[in-house]
Design a protein around this motif. Structure first.
Motif, PDB file in Angstrom:
ATOM      1  N   CYS A 242     -10.859 -17.457 -33.570  1.00 38.25           N
ATOM      2  CA  CYS A 242     -11.859 -18.049 -34.459  1.00 38.25           C
ATOM      3  C   CYS A 242     -12.602 -19.184 -33.776  1.00 38.25           C
ATOM      4  O   CYS A 242     -12.012 -19.990 -33.061  1.00 38.25           O
ATOM      5  CB  CYS A 242     -11.184 -18.591 -35.722  1.00 38.25           C
ATOM      6  SG  CYS A 242     -10.561 -17.303 -36.813  1.00 38.25           S
ATOM      7  N   ASN A 243     -13.890 -19.218 -34.020  1.00 34.35           N
ATOM      8  CA  ASN A 243     -14.729 -20.307 -33.532  1.00 34.35           C
ATOM      9  C   ASN A 243     -14.742 -21.409 -34.595  1.00 34.35           C
ATOM     10  O   ASN A 243     -15.460 -21.324 -35.581  1.00 34.35           O
ATOM     11  CB  ASN A 243     -16.148 -19.799 -33.254  1.00 34.35           C
ATOM     12  CG  ASN A 243     -17.065 -20.889 -32.763  1.00 34.35           C
ATOM     13  OD1 ASN A 243     -16.646 -22.025 -32.583  1.00 34.35           O
ATOM     14  ND2 ASN A 243     -18.318 -20.551 -32.549  1.00 34.35           N
TER      15      ASN A 243
ATOM     16  N   ASP B 202     -18.032 -22.988 -35.958  1.00 35.63           N
ATOM     17  CA  ASP B 202     -19.033 -22.202 -36.679  1.00 35.63           C
ATOM     18  C   ASP B 202     -19.260 -22.823 -38.055  1.00 35.63           C
ATOM     19  O   ASP B 202     -18.365 -22.817 -38.908  1.00 35.63           O
ATOM     20  CB  ASP B 202     -18.555 -20.761 -36.829  1.00 35.63           C
ATOM     21  CG  ASP B 202     -19.660 -19.829 -37.326  1.00 35.63           C
ATOM     22  OD1 ASP B 202     -20.570 -20.310 -38.029  1.00 35.63           O
ATOM     23  OD2 ASP B 202     -19.609 -18.631 -37.015  1.00 35.63           O
TER      24      ASP B 202
ATOM     25  N   TRP C 147     -20.942 -21.853 -40.527  1.00 37.83           N
ATOM     26  CA  TRP C 147     -21.198 -20.934 -41.632  1.00 37.83           C
ATOM     27  C   TRP C 147     -19.923 -20.378 -42.243  1.00 37.83           C
ATOM     28  O   TRP C 147     -19.948 -19.821 -43.334  1.00 37.83           O
ATOM     29  CB  TRP C 147     -22.069 -19.776 -41.139  1.00 37.83           C
ATOM     30  CG  TRP C 147     -23.428 -20.238 -40.726  1.00 37.83           C
ATOM     31  CD1 TRP C 147     -23.881 -20.445 -39.463  1.00 37.83           C
ATOM     32  CD2 TRP C 147     -24.504 -20.584 -41.594  1.00 37.83           C
ATOM     33  NE1 TRP C 147     -25.167 -20.894 -39.475  1.00 37.83           N
ATOM     34  CE2 TRP C 147     -25.586 -20.988 -40.775  1.00 37.83           C
ATOM     35  CE3 TRP C 147     -24.672 -20.601 -42.968  1.00 37.83           C
ATOM     36  CZ2 TRP C 147     -26.801 -21.393 -41.299  1.00 37.83           C
ATOM     37  CZ3 TRP C 147     -25.884 -21.005 -43.484  1.00 37.83           C
ATOM     38  CH2 TRP C 147     -26.937 -21.398 -42.650  1.00 37.83           C
ATOM     39  N   ASN C 148     -18.804 -20.492 -41.538  1.00 36.17           N
ATOM     40  CA  ASN C 148     -17.572 -19.909 -42.055  1.00 36.17           C
ATOM     41  C   ASN C 148     -16.940 -20.794 -43.120  1.00 36.17           C
ATOM     42  O   ASN C 148     -17.038 -22.017 -43.082  1.00 36.17           O
ATOM     43  CB  ASN C 148     -16.575 -19.689 -40.913  1.00 36.17           C
ATOM     44  CG  ASN C 148     -16.890 -18.437 -40.126  1.00 36.17           C
ATOM     45  OD1 ASN C 148     -17.743 -17.647 -40.522  1.00 36.17           O
ATOM     46  ND2 ASN C 148     -16.216 -18.248 -38.999  1.00 36.17           N
TER      47      ASN C 148
ATOM     48  N   ARG D  90     -16.808 -15.052 -40.007  1.00 38.37           N
ATOM     49  CA  ARG D  90     -17.602 -14.445 -38.947  1.00 38.37           C
ATOM     50  C   ARG D  90     -16.940 -14.685 -37.594  1.00 38.37           C
ATOM     51  O   ARG D  90     -16.544 -15.790 -37.282  1.00 38.37           O
ATOM     52  CB  ARG D  90     -19.016 -15.043 -38.959  1.00 38.37           C
ATOM     53  CG  ARG D  90     -19.936 -14.532 -37.882  1.00 38.37           C
ATOM     54  CD  ARG D  90     -21.242 -15.297 -37.918  1.00 38.37           C
ATOM     55  NE  ARG D  90     -22.177 -14.818 -36.919  1.00 38.37           N
ATOM     56  CZ  ARG D  90     -22.195 -15.234 -35.664  1.00 38.37           C
ATOM     57  NH1 ARG D  90     -21.324 -16.134 -35.268  1.00 38.37           N
ATOM     58  NH2 ARG D  90     -23.086 -14.753 -34.808  1.00 38.37           N
TER      59      ARG D  90
ATOM     60  N   CYS E 135     -14.030 -13.956 -36.254  1.00 37.33           N
ATOM     61  CA  CYS E 135     -12.804 -14.715 -36.490  1.00 37.33           C
ATOM     62  C   CYS E 135     -11.549 -13.850 -36.492  1.00 37.33           C
ATOM     63  O   CYS E 135     -10.508 -14.282 -36.033  1.00 37.33           O
ATOM     64  CB  CYS E 135     -12.934 -15.435 -37.828  1.00 37.33           C
ATOM     65  SG  CYS E 135     -11.601 -16.568 -38.197  1.00 37.33           S
TER      66      CYS E 135
ATOM     67  N   GLU F 251     -27.423 -15.289 -29.058  1.00 40.66           N
ATOM     68  CA  GLU F 251     -26.446 -14.392 -29.651  1.00 40.66           C
ATOM     69  C   GLU F 251     -26.060 -13.389 -28.574  1.00 40.66           C
ATOM     70  O   GLU F 251     -26.710 -13.257 -27.555  1.00 40.66           O
ATOM     71  CB  GLU F 251     -27.022 -13.638 -30.872  1.00 40.66           C
ATOM     72  CG  GLU F 251     -27.242 -14.500 -32.098  1.00 40.66           C
ATOM     73  CD  GLU F 251     -25.963 -14.933 -32.754  1.00 40.66           C
ATOM     74  OE1 GLU F 251     -24.894 -14.406 -32.407  1.00 40.66           O
ATOM     75  OE2 GLU F 251     -26.018 -15.818 -33.613  1.00 40.66           O
TER      76      GLU F 251
END
Length: 849
Positions: free
Chosen positions: A57-58, A61, A63-64, A81, A83, A838
C-alpha cells in the motif's frame, strides 16, 4: 441521510497492519472519527483487510480511505487503490457492506480469479471502479470490467446488472474476449459514465446502448469492435465519446457533429472510409476535440471539418487519402490549439505560408510529412509550445529563428538530415525549450550550450565530438541526458549524480567514472558502456538508492565483483560484461547472491573465478513468474507535453540472445536474463537455477563448469535461449529440456555429454553444431545412431532424479521463507513512480504509439 461521513484516511490501513483490532477500535483512538463506524462494520473491514497482503500500500495516497455514515455507522465509501494483493473471494467480507455506495478497487494486484457474483448484492452501489487490478478468469456478469486484466467470457445472467443505481462504471484494461457489449448494459439506465476500454471485445455494439440516455461519457477504445459506428443519437447528454483503436467502418454520420453537448470525439485508428457528412451548420457543433487519425477517408474530407469552428484539438494524422490537402482549409478554425497533420498527405506548398494557421496554435505535429525544410508557417505562430517535425528529410542547419519562439518548450527533430546550428554555441542558451530530442541526425562538432530551462535532452546517434561541456553541470533542471552513440572524448564530468538518467554509451570517453555520488542522489539509470574507461566502480554508487540500471560493459574497468551493490533496493539491471573484473563470484560463506530486485545480470567476458554454491540463485526476483507484471513494461522516464502526447525515454541494452548479438534492445523488466559466459567459473551448475521461473535467457558458455546438467532446468518454463557450450559438463541431456515450449535456441556443444539427445520439436529442430564436440552423443539432429551401441539412456537414473528433486525442493522452501523480502521489494517498486504521472500501461498514451 447525511454523509460527510467521517473519513479514515489511509493511516487506518497502516494502523491495521501494526495494531491489534481490540486496541485500535476504541473511542479514544487518536484517529479522528473512528467512532462513526459501527462495531460490526469495523469487524467486517478488519476481516476484509486480513484477506489480502497490504504491505504494498502507498500510505501517501491521499485518495484512499474509508467513509462511514454519521447516523448509521455503516461503511458507505471504500477506496483502496494500488493497495491489495491476493484473491477477491466469493465469501469476502466486502459483501457485508450493504450500504456501500462508492467502491474503488482499481490498480490492485488480485490473483487470478473471477469477480464474485456476490458483487451484485451491493444494491446501493452508485460508483464502481475496478480498473487495472489484474483480475483473470470468467466474470460472473455480462458487463466488462476495465482497469483490471479480466479475461474470459461475459455472462449476461449476472446479478451485476441489477445494480440499477450505478452512475459510474469503470471496467477498463482487462482481457475479456467477448462478443461486444452485453445487451443487458441497457438496463443500467442511470449510468452517466461507462468505461470499457482496453479489452478484447469484438463484434458490433448492441443497439441497447442507446437506452443509456443519462450517459455523459462513453469510452470503448482499444478493443476489436466492428461494424458501423454505434447509434448514439438518443444520448443527448453525451459530452465525451471515445471509440478509437477498434475496427469500425463506414462513414461518420453528421448527427455526431450536431449533438448538443458533445465536445470530445475520438475515432482514431479504425477502418472508417467514404466521406465525412457535414454538420447542419457551423454554429450547431460543440466539438472542441476531434481525433480522426489513421482512417481511410476519400474525397474532400476536410470541408465539413472546416465548419467545426469551436475546435481546439484536431488530429488528422496518417490519413489514407488520394490527394494532398491544402492548409487553407483550416483558416476558419480560429480557436485551434493543437493540430496533428503527420503523414505524407499535406500540400508542401501550403507549408511555406503563415496565413492558414491560427495564431492561437500551441502544438503542431508534422511527423513523417516528407518535408525537406523547416516550415515557414512556424515563424510567426508565437504561441507555439510544442513542435514535432521528426522523421522527415530536413537537411542543413537548424535555423536560429526557431530558438526565438517565445513559448517553445518541446521540440522533436529526430530522424532528419540536420548537420548543425545556425549562430554561435550560445544560440540555445536563452531558449525556453525544456524537452529537446535531436536523435539520429548528422549533427557534428562541439555540443552547443544547452538552454537554461532544459530538463530532457537527447542527441543519440549523431557525430558530436570533443569534450562534454562542463556547462551541463549548471543545468539544475536537467533530468535526462542522452549523449550516446557520438564521438565525445575526454573525461566524464563530475556531476553525474545530478541526473535521473544518464546515457553516454558508445563514445570515446577516458578516465574513471567519477566517485562523488551524494546521499539520496536521484540517479535511476547510468549507462557508460562501450567507452575506454578504466579504474574501479565508484564506491559512492551505494548512495544512489533509486538506481535501477547500471551498465559499464565493454570498458577497461578492473575491479572485483561489486557485492556491495546488493544494498541498492531497486537495482534491476546490472551489466558488467567485457571488462577486467576478477576474483571469485561467490567467495566462501557468501551464500546466495541476494540482490532484492535484480532480473538482468550480464558479467560475460571477465576473469571471474570460483564455484557457485547450490543456493546461489535463491532469493532472486526471477523466481516469480508474475514479477512486475502490473508495473511498467519498460524502464521509462515520461513527462507530459501537450494533450495526450508524452515524451518518454526508454532504456536499451545490448543482448546476446539466441546465439545472436542484438544491439540496443529495450529493457523489458518483466523477464530475467543471466549471462555468465566467458569467465573461469567452475564446479557444478547450482541446482537452484531451477527456481528462476521468469528466466528467458541463460548463458553459461565458455567456462569450466563440471558435473551434470541440472534437471531443474526443466522448471524454467519461460526459457527461450540456453547456452551451456564449451564447458566440461558430463552425463546426459535432461529429457525435460525437450518439453520447454518456448525454448528456441539451445547449445551444449564442446562438453563431455553422452547418451541419446532428447527427442522433441524444440531439440531436434536445432542445428547439428549445437551438439558437436560431444563424442558420446547420438540421435537427431546429429547423424550418429544410438542403435546397437552401449550408450546409456538419455534420462538420468531414477536415483539421480530423486536426489536432485529433493535438493530443488529444499531450495524452494528457502525461497518461500524469503517471500516477505520479495513482497517488500514489490512494495518498494511501487514508489518508483515519483517522477511519473501514472504507469503508462493504464493511464498514458505513448508518443510512439
Amino acid at each position: 441521510m447525511s454523509e460527510p461521513l467521517l473519513r479514515l484516511h489511509f493511516l487506518l490501513l497502516l494502523l491495521l497492519s501494526c495494531v491489534s483490532p481490540s486496541s485500535l477500535f476504541t473511542f479514544n483512538n487518536p484517529v479522528v472519527g473512528l467512532g462513526a463506524c459501527g462495531p460490526h462494520q469495523i469487524q467486517a473491514f478488519t476481516q476484509f483487510k486480513n484477506e489480502f497482503d497490504t504491505r504494498a500500500c502507498n500510505h501517501s495516497d491521499p485518495w484512499n480511505g474509508v467513509w462511514c455514515d454519521n447516523s448509521t455507522g455503516a461503511v458507505t465509501k471504500l477506496r483502496l487503490r494500488a493497495c491489495l494483493s491476493g484473491t477477491l473471494k466469493s465469501n469476502s467480507s466486502l459483501f457485508q457492506f450493504h450500504q456501500l455506495r462508492h467502491l474503488s478497487l482499481s490498480h490492485n494486484k488480485f490473483t487470478p480469479s473471477s469477480i464474485p457474483s456476490k458483487l451484485g448484492m451491493l444494491k446501493k452501489l452508485e460508483f464502481l471502479y475496478l480498473s487495472c487490478s489484474g483480475f483473470l478468469g470468467h466474470l460472473p456478469s455480462s458487463f466488462n470490467v476495465s482497469g483490471n486484466h479480466f479475461s474470459g467470457t461475459l455472462n449476461p445472467n449476472s446479478s451485476l446488472f441489477e445494480l440499477h443505481h450505478l452512475t459510474y462504471l469503470n471496467l477498463g484494461f482487462n482481457n475479456f474476449t467477448s462478443s461486444s457489449l452485453p445487451y443487458e448494459f441497457g438496463n443500467l439506465n442511470k449510468l452517466e459514465v461507462l468505461v470499457v476500454s482496453s479489452n478484447r471485445l469484438f463484434g458490433q455494439v448492441p443497439p441497447t446502448i442507446s437506452n443509456l440516455t443519462q450517459l455523459t461519457k462513453l469510452k470503448l477504445p482499444f478493443n476489436d469492435l466492428t461494424g458501423s459506428l454505434p447509434l448514439v443519437q438518443n444520448l443527448t447528454k453525451l459530452s465525451w465519446l471515445e471509440l478509437s483503436y477498434n475496427h469500425f467502418s463506414g462513414t461518420i454520420p453528421s448527427s455526431l457533429f450536431n449533438m448538443p453537448f458533445l465536445s470530445y470525439l475520438s475515432l482514431k485508428e479504425n477502418n472508417l472510409n467514404g466521406s465525412i457528412e457535414a454538420p447542419n451548420s457551423s454554429s450547431s457543433s460543440r466539438l472542441e476535440h476531434l481525433y480522426l487519425g489513421k482512417n481511410h477517408f476519400e474525397g474532400k474530407i476536410l470541408e465539413p471539418i472546416s465548419k467545426l469552428i469551436n475546435l481546439k484539438e484536431l488530429d488528422l494524422s496518417y490519413l489514407n487519402t488520394s490527394y494532398p490537402i491544402d492548409l487553407s482549409l483550416f483558416s476558419s478554425l480560429k480557436s485551434l490549439l493543437l493540430l496533428d497533420l503527420s503523414g505524407d498527405w499535406i500540400s508542401q506548398a501550403s507549408l511555406s505560408s503563415d496565413s492558414y494557421i491560427s495564431s492561437t496554435l500551441e502544438a503542431l505535429y508534422l511527423k513523417q510529412c516528407n518535408i525537406s525544410d523547416f516550415p515557414n508557417i512556424l515563424k510567426t505562430v508565437h504561441n507555439l509550445e510544442s513542435i514535432d517535425v521528426s522523421h522527415n528529410r530536413i537537411s542543413g542547419k537548424i535555423p536560429e529563428w526557431l530558438w526565438s519562439l517565445p513559448r517553445l518548450s518541446t521540440l522533436f527533430i529526430e530522424n532528419n538530415l540536420l548537420t548543425g546550428f545556425e549562430g554561435s554555441s550560445e544560440v540555445l542558451v536563452n531558449s525556453s525549450v525544456q524537452i529537446l530530442d535531436m536523435d539520429s541526425n548528422s549533427l557534428e562538432g562541439a555540443l552547443p550550450h544547452l538552454p537554461l530551462s532544459i530538463n530532457y535532452f537527447s542527441t543519440k546517434n549523431n557525430r558530436f565530438g570533443g569534450n562534454i561541456p562542463l556547462s551541463i553541470c549548471n543545468r539544475s533542471s536537467l533530468d535526462v541526458l542522452d549523449l550516446s552513440y557520438n564521438n565525445f572524448t575526454g573525461p566524464i564530468p563530475h556531476c553525474l549524480s545530478n541526473f535521473l538518467i544518464l546515457n553516454l554509451r558508445k563514445n570515446n570517453l577516458v578516465g574513471s567514472i567519477p566517485d562523488n555520488y551524494y546521499t539520496t542522489a536521484p540517479l535511476r539509470s547510468l549507462d557508460v558502456g562501450y567507452n575506454r574507461l578504466t579504474g574501479k566502480l565508484p564506491r559512492s554508487l551505494l548512495n544512489c538508492s533509486a538506481l535501477q540500471l547500471l551498465s559499464v560493459d565493454h570498458n577497461r574497468i578492473k575491479d572485483t565483483f561489486p557485492f556491495s551493490l546488493k544494498a541498492l533496493p531497486k537495482l534491476q539491471v546490472l551489466i558488467l560484461s567485457s571488462n577486467k573484473f576478477y576474483g571469485p563470484l561467490s567467495p566462501p560463506n557468501q551464500g546466495p547472491l541476494g540482490f532484492p530486485e535484480l532480473r538482468i545480470l550480464e558479467i560475460a567476458g571477465n576473469n571471474l573465478t570460483g564455484s557457485l554454491p547450490p543456493d546461489f540463485f535463491v532469493n532472486w526476483k526471477a523466481s516469480s513468474l508474475t514479477m512486475n507484471e502490473d508495473l511498467h513494461l519498460y524502464m521509462v522516464y515520461s513527462k507530459a507535453t501537450y494533450g495526450v502526447y508524452v515524451v518518454s525515454y526508454r532504456e536499451a541494452i545490448d543482448l546476446q540472445y539466441k546465439g545472436l548479438y542484438m544491439e540496443q534492445k529495450r529493457v523489458v523488466t518483466f523477464y530475467a536474463t543471466i549471462d555468465f559466459s566467458g569467465n573461469r567459473l567452475e564446479g557444478e551448475i547450482p541446482v537452484s537455477i531451477g527456481l528462476l521461473k521468469a528466466l528467458i535467457t541463460l548463458n553459461l558458455s565458455n567456462n569450466a563448469f563440471t558435473g551434470h546438467i541440472p534437471l531443474s532446468l526443466a522448471n524454467l518454463v519461460k526459457l527461450e535461449s540456453l547456452d551451456l557450450s564449451s564447458n566440461q559438463l558430463s552425463g546426459t541431456i535432461p529429457n525435460g529440456l525437450g518439453n520447454l515450449s518456448f525454448l528456441e535456441y539451445i547449445n551444449v556443444s564442446h562438453n563431455q555429454l553422452k547418451g541419446e539427445i532428447p527427442q522433441g520439436t524444440q531439440i531436434t529442430g536445432q542445428p547439428k553444431s549445437s551438439f558437436e564436440g560431444n563424442d558420446g552423443l547420438c540421435g537427431l539432429p546429429i547423424e550418429e545412431s544410438c542403435f546397437g551401441t552401449n550408450t546409456p539412456p538419455a534420462e538420468q537414473t531414477k536415483q539421480e532424479e530423486e536426489e536432485e528433486e529433493e535438493q530443488v525442493l529444499n531450495w524452494k522452501g528457502v525461497a518461500i521463507g524469503y517471500g516477505v523480502g520479495v513482497l517488500l521489494g514489490l512494495a518498494i517498486a511501487q514508489l518508483i513512480a515519483s517522477y511519473k504521472p501514472e504507469w503508462l500501461a493504464c493511464l498514458v498514451k505513448s508518443r510512439n504509439r
